[in-house]
Design a protein around this motif. Structure first.
Motif, PDB file in Angstrom:
ATOM      1  N   THR A 131       0.564  -1.174   0.562  1.00 50.37           N
ATOM      2  CA  THR A 131       0.115   0.328   0.395  1.00 50.37           C
ATOM      3  C   THR A 131       0.736   1.582  -0.077  1.00 50.37           C
ATOM      4  OG1 THR A 131      -1.563  -0.847   0.833  1.00 50.37           O
ATOM      5  CG2 THR A 131      -1.691   1.689   1.333  1.00 50.37           C
ATOM      6  N   VAL A 132       1.709   0.987   0.924  1.00 50.03           N
ATOM      7  CA  VAL A 132       2.548   2.253   0.941  1.00 50.03           C
ATOM      8  C   VAL A 132       2.833   2.788  -0.436  1.00 50.03           C
ATOM      9  CG1 VAL A 132       4.840   2.954   1.527  1.00 50.03           C
ATOM     10  CG2 VAL A 132       3.164   2.357   3.811  1.00 50.03           C
ATOM     11  N   VAL A 133       3.591   1.271  -0.949  1.00 46.24           N
ATOM     12  CA  VAL A 133       4.217   1.753  -2.934  1.00 46.24           C
ATOM     13  C   VAL A 133       3.677   2.487  -2.953  1.00 46.24           C
ATOM     14  CG1 VAL A 133       5.434  -0.174  -4.593  1.00 46.24           C
ATOM     15  CG2 VAL A 133       6.139   0.129  -2.157  1.00 46.24           C
ATOM     16  N   ARG A 134       2.207   1.947  -3.551  1.00 45.79           N
ATOM     17  CA  ARG A 134       1.069   2.050  -4.318  1.00 45.79           C
ATOM     18  C   ARG A 134       0.637   3.366  -4.169  1.00 45.79           C
ATOM     19  NH1 ARG A 134      -4.334   1.725  -4.504  1.00 45.79           N
ATOM     20  NH2 ARG A 134      -4.994  -0.176  -2.222  1.00 45.79           N
ATOM     21  N   ALA A 135       0.692   4.342  -2.881  1.00 42.50           N
ATOM     22  CA  ALA A 135       1.087   5.701  -2.892  1.00 42.50           C
ATOM     23  C   ALA A 135       1.688   6.856  -2.827  1.00 42.50           C
ATOM     24  CB  ALA A 135       0.426   5.609  -1.444  1.00 42.50           C
ATOM     25  N   ARG A 136       2.772   6.299  -2.623  1.00 45.23           N
ATOM     26  CA  ARG A 136       4.078   7.123  -2.889  1.00 45.23           C
ATOM     27  C   ARG A 136       3.754   6.722  -4.737  1.00 45.23           C
ATOM     28  NH1 ARG A 136       8.553   7.364  -0.251  1.00 45.23           N
ATOM     29  NH2 ARG A 136       9.081   8.774  -2.547  1.00 45.23           N
ATOM     30  N   GLU A 137       3.649   6.098  -5.518  1.00 45.19           N
ATOM     31  CA  GLU A 137       3.160   5.201  -6.668  1.00 45.19           C
ATOM     32  C   GLU A 137       2.262   6.840  -7.176  1.00 45.19           C
ATOM     33  OE1 GLU A 137       4.816   1.385  -8.247  1.00 45.19           O
ATOM     34  OE2 GLU A 137       3.302   1.727  -7.861  1.00 45.19           O
ATOM     35  N   LEU A 138       1.626   7.109  -6.838  1.00 44.92           N
ATOM     36  CA  LEU A 138       0.067   7.977  -7.137  1.00 44.92           C
ATOM     37  C   LEU A 138       0.544   9.030  -6.272  1.00 44.92           C
ATOM     38  CD1 LEU A 138      -2.664   5.126  -5.539  1.00 44.92           C
ATOM     39  CD2 LEU A 138      -2.206   6.156  -8.418  1.00 44.92           C
ATOM     40  N   GLY A 139       1.553   9.326  -5.672  1.00 46.63           N
ATOM     41  CA  GLY A 139       1.815  10.646  -5.933  1.00 46.63           C
ATOM     42  C   GLY A 139       2.379  11.118  -4.066  1.00 46.63           C
ATOM     43  N   ALA A 140       1.434   9.812  -2.908  1.00 51.62           N
ATOM     44  CA  ALA A 140       2.212  10.349  -1.797  1.00 51.62           C
ATOM     45  C   ALA A 140       3.535  10.691  -1.663  1.00 51.62           C
ATOM     46  CB  ALA A 140       1.678   9.428  -1.043  1.00 51.62           C
ATOM     47  N   THR A 141       3.554  11.327  -0.202  1.00 50.07           N
ATOM     48  CA  THR A 141       5.028  11.363  -0.201  1.00 50.07           C
ATOM     49  C   THR A 141       5.126  10.636   1.944  1.00 50.07           C
ATOM     50  OG1 THR A 141       4.325  13.324   0.840  1.00 50.07           O
ATOM     51  CG2 THR A 141       5.726  13.380  -1.468  1.00 50.07           C
ATOM     52  N   HIS A 142       6.428  10.806   1.899  1.00 46.54           N
ATOM     53  CA  HIS A 142       6.796  10.135   2.954  1.00 46.54           C
ATOM     54  C   HIS A 142       6.595  11.445   4.198  1.00 46.54           C
ATOM     55  CE1 HIS A 142       7.098   6.104   3.756  1.00 46.54           C
ATOM     56  NE2 HIS A 142       8.125   6.319   2.258  1.00 46.54           N
ATOM     57  N   LEU A 143       5.791  11.485   5.280  1.00 39.05           N
ATOM     58  CA  LEU A 143       5.777  12.613   6.651  1.00 39.05           C
ATOM     59  C   LEU A 143       6.225  12.446   7.866  1.00 39.05           C
ATOM     60  CD1 LEU A 143       4.424  15.588   6.320  1.00 39.05           C
ATOM     61  CD2 LEU A 143       2.387  14.767   7.237  1.00 39.05           C
ATOM     62  N   ASP A 144       7.183  13.190   8.421  1.00 36.35           N
ATOM     63  CA  ASP A 144       7.026  13.385   9.898  1.00 36.35           C
ATOM     64  C   ASP A 144       6.046  13.831  10.661  1.00 36.35           C
ATOM     65  OD1 ASP A 144       8.961  12.942  12.112  1.00 36.35           O
ATOM     66  OD2 ASP A 144      10.662  14.215  11.859  1.00 36.35           O
ATOM     67  N   VAL A 145       5.713  13.254  11.397  1.00 41.09           N
ATOM     68  CA  VAL A 145       4.947  14.077  12.254  1.00 41.09           C
ATOM     69  C   VAL A 145       5.408  13.309  14.465  1.00 41.09           C
ATOM     70  CG1 VAL A 145       3.211  14.281  10.749  1.00 41.09           C
ATOM     71  CG2 VAL A 145       3.214  12.732  12.307  1.00 41.09           C
ATOM     72  N   GLY A 146       6.570  13.410  13.710  1.00 38.47           N
ATOM     73  CA  GLY A 146       7.008  13.071  15.526  1.00 38.47           C
ATOM     74  C   GLY A 146       6.891  12.018  15.784  1.00 38.47           C
ATOM     75  N   GLN A 147       6.694  10.762  15.038  1.00 33.48           N
ATOM     76  CA  GLN A 147       6.190   9.488  15.245  1.00 33.48           C
ATOM     77  C   GLN A 147       8.156   8.741  15.505  1.00 33.48           C
ATOM     78  OE1 GLN A 147       5.988  10.968  12.550  1.00 33.48           O
ATOM     79  NE2 GLN A 147       5.865   9.564  10.545  1.00 33.48           N
ATOM     80  N   ALA A 148       7.811   7.813  17.083  1.00 41.21           N
ATOM     81  CA  ALA A 148       8.871   7.023  16.595  1.00 41.21           C
ATOM     82  C   ALA A 148       9.478   6.383  16.242  1.00 41.21           C
ATOM     83  CB  ALA A 148       8.505   6.557  18.479  1.00 41.21           C
ATOM     84  N   PRO A 149      10.682   5.628  16.569  1.00 40.56           N
ATOM     85  CA  PRO A 149      11.442   5.076  15.395  1.00 40.56           C
ATOM     86  C   PRO A 149      10.815   3.995  14.897  1.00 40.56           C
ATOM     87  CG  PRO A 149      12.781   6.254  15.973  1.00 40.56           C
ATOM     88  CD  PRO A 149      12.125   6.703  16.596  1.00 40.56           C
ATOM     89  N   GLU A 150      10.214   3.095  16.109  1.00 40.55           N
ATOM     90  CA  GLU A 150      10.414   2.186  16.607  1.00 40.55           C
ATOM     91  C   GLU A 150       8.132   2.011  16.032  1.00 40.55           C
ATOM     92  OE1 GLU A 150       9.666   4.044  20.683  1.00 40.55           O
ATOM     93  OE2 GLU A 150      11.239   3.945  18.458  1.00 40.55           O
ATOM     94  N   GLU A 151       7.932   2.542  15.940  1.00 36.89           N
ATOM     95  CA  GLU A 151       5.965   3.127  14.967  1.00 36.89           C
ATOM     96  C   GLU A 151       5.876   2.795  14.621  1.00 36.89           C
ATOM     97  OE1 GLU A 151       3.929   5.762  16.881  1.00 36.89           O
ATOM     98  OE2 GLU A 151       5.535   6.895  17.252  1.00 36.89           O
ATOM     99  N   ASP A 152       4.640   1.071  13.874  1.00 33.72           N
ATOM    100  CA  ASP A 152       4.229   0.486  13.024  1.00 33.72           C
ATOM    101  C   ASP A 152       4.468   0.926  11.710  1.00 33.72           C
ATOM    102  OD1 ASP A 152       6.124  -1.768  14.234  1.00 33.72           O
ATOM    103  OD2 ASP A 152       3.945  -2.324  15.737  1.00 33.72           O
ATOM    104  N   HIS A 153       2.789   2.094  12.504  1.00 28.27           N
ATOM    105  CA  HIS A 153       2.411   2.684  10.996  1.00 28.27           C
ATOM    106  C   HIS A 153       3.412   3.743  10.328  1.00 28.27           C
ATOM    107  CE1 HIS A 153       1.716   5.393  14.174  1.00 28.27           C
ATOM    108  NE2 HIS A 153       2.090   6.894  13.055  1.00 28.27           N
ATOM    109  N   VAL A 154       2.943   3.891   9.024  1.00 30.87           N
ATOM    110  CA  VAL A 154       3.268   4.621   7.787  1.00 30.87           C
ATOM    111  C   VAL A 154       3.022   5.607   7.934  1.00 30.87           C
ATOM    112  CG1 VAL A 154       4.224   4.443   6.173  1.00 30.87           C
ATOM    113  CG2 VAL A 154       5.150   2.806   7.222  1.00 30.87           C
ATOM    114  N   VAL A 155       3.638   6.867   7.875  1.00 31.18           N
ATOM    115  CA  VAL A 155       2.590   8.631   8.113  1.00 31.18           C
ATOM    116  C   VAL A 155       2.906   8.888   6.391  1.00 31.18           C
ATOM    117  CG1 VAL A 155       2.151  10.437   8.703  1.00 31.18           C
ATOM    118  CG2 VAL A 155       2.618   8.326  10.319  1.00 31.18           C
ATOM    119  N   LEU A 156       2.127   9.448   5.940  1.00 34.45           N
ATOM    120  CA  LEU A 156       1.913  10.227   4.319  1.00 34.45           C
ATOM    121  C   LEU A 156       1.660  10.966   4.077  1.00 34.45           C
ATOM    122  CD1 LEU A 156       2.202   6.647   2.660  1.00 34.45           C
ATOM    123  CD2 LEU A 156       3.660   7.441   2.792  1.00 34.45           C
ATOM    124  N   ALA A 157       1.592  11.396   3.095  1.00 33.61           N
ATOM    125  CA  ALA A 157       1.114  13.166   2.686  1.00 33.61           C
ATOM    126  C   ALA A 157      -0.184  13.223   1.373  1.00 33.61           C
ATOM    127  CB  ALA A 157       1.620  13.801   2.945  1.00 33.61           C
TER     128      ALA A 157
END
Length: 229
Positions: free
Chosen positions: A74-100
């Motif tokens: 899902t992350v790869v597909r979202a990136r291909e469609l135009g999403a970008t990774h986003l840093d909102v202060g999430q910790a490195p050990e958190e399992d979810h991925v934040v995108l914009a």
């Protein structure tokens, strides 16, 4: 009959790009400026053009599940469609991925095996900034029972399940102008429903033909519209 949740409206400076992105990512059917989930979800997405600058984090953001597809895919597909990774202060050990999305609106792709969103659809949750009071208000406003109510955090879900709306409790994020996202309700009798919602803690801020602008107990904007058959 209580008001019914019709849509999540998204104000965007790029309505066509945002509509196309979410149409392709969710696989929902496009009807004008709306995306219809069909049997998969409890509400539509509506895209509204806005030239107001985006500032800070949204009061609402979407959680996508990995119940039917791997998180990484899902992350790869979202990136291909135009999403970008986003840093909102999430910790490195958190399992979810934040995108914009292409307009900068944050959303999360939740990891496989997440028990909280088990049984929900691909768009599994609206994660909201809000107090316990506002979670109780929305439960009563649209008739969805509380499925979580602990330590100031609340969540509701329709009786048949499939999606959740959750509020994280205090502290609340700072507001920056109008919300980029707001809820749209529909009702058969506007006057009666306005009276009921005000009794529950809402306030009227604007009246138009066939539509009432309101705020919930936390001051979040929402719209109540006449049901059109």
């Amino acid at each position: 009959m209580a008001a019914r949740l019709h849509a999540l409206a998204i104000r965007t400076s790029t309505p066509e790009a945002s509509l196309t992105f979410w149409e392709d990512l969710l696989g929902w059917s496009r009807q004008g400026a709306e995306l219809d989930p069909g049997q998969e979800g409890a509400f539509r997405l509506v895209f509204e053009a806005s030239h107001e600058p985006r500032q800070g984090l949204n009061q609402i953001h979407v959680h996508l599940t990995s119940n039917s597809a791997p998180q990484a895919a899902t992350v790869v597909r979202a990136r291909e469609l135009g999403a970008t990774h986003l840093d909102v202060g999430q910790a490195p050990e958190e399992d979810h991925v934040v995108l914009a999305d292409p307009d900068g609106n944050e959303f999360c792709v939740i990891e496989e095996g997440n028990s909280w969103l088990a049984g929900t659809g691909f768009l599994g949750e609206l994660a909201c900034d809000g107090t316990r009071e506002v979670g109780v208000f929305w439960s009563e406003a649209i008739g969805w029972p509380l499925v979580w109510d602990e330590d100031g955090e609340t969540a509701i879900s329709p009786p048949g399940g499939g999606v959740k709306i959750a509020w994280g409790g205090p502290p609340l994020n700072e507001r920056h102008g109008r919300s980029r996202m707001y809820v749209v309700l529909v009702a058969d009798d506007l006057d009666a429903e306005v009276e009921r919602l005000v009794h529950l803690g809402a306030a009227v801020v604007e009246r138009r033909e066939g539509e009432i602008g309101m705020t919930d107990p936390d001051g979040n904007e929402f719209r109540l519209r006449q049901q059109v058959f």
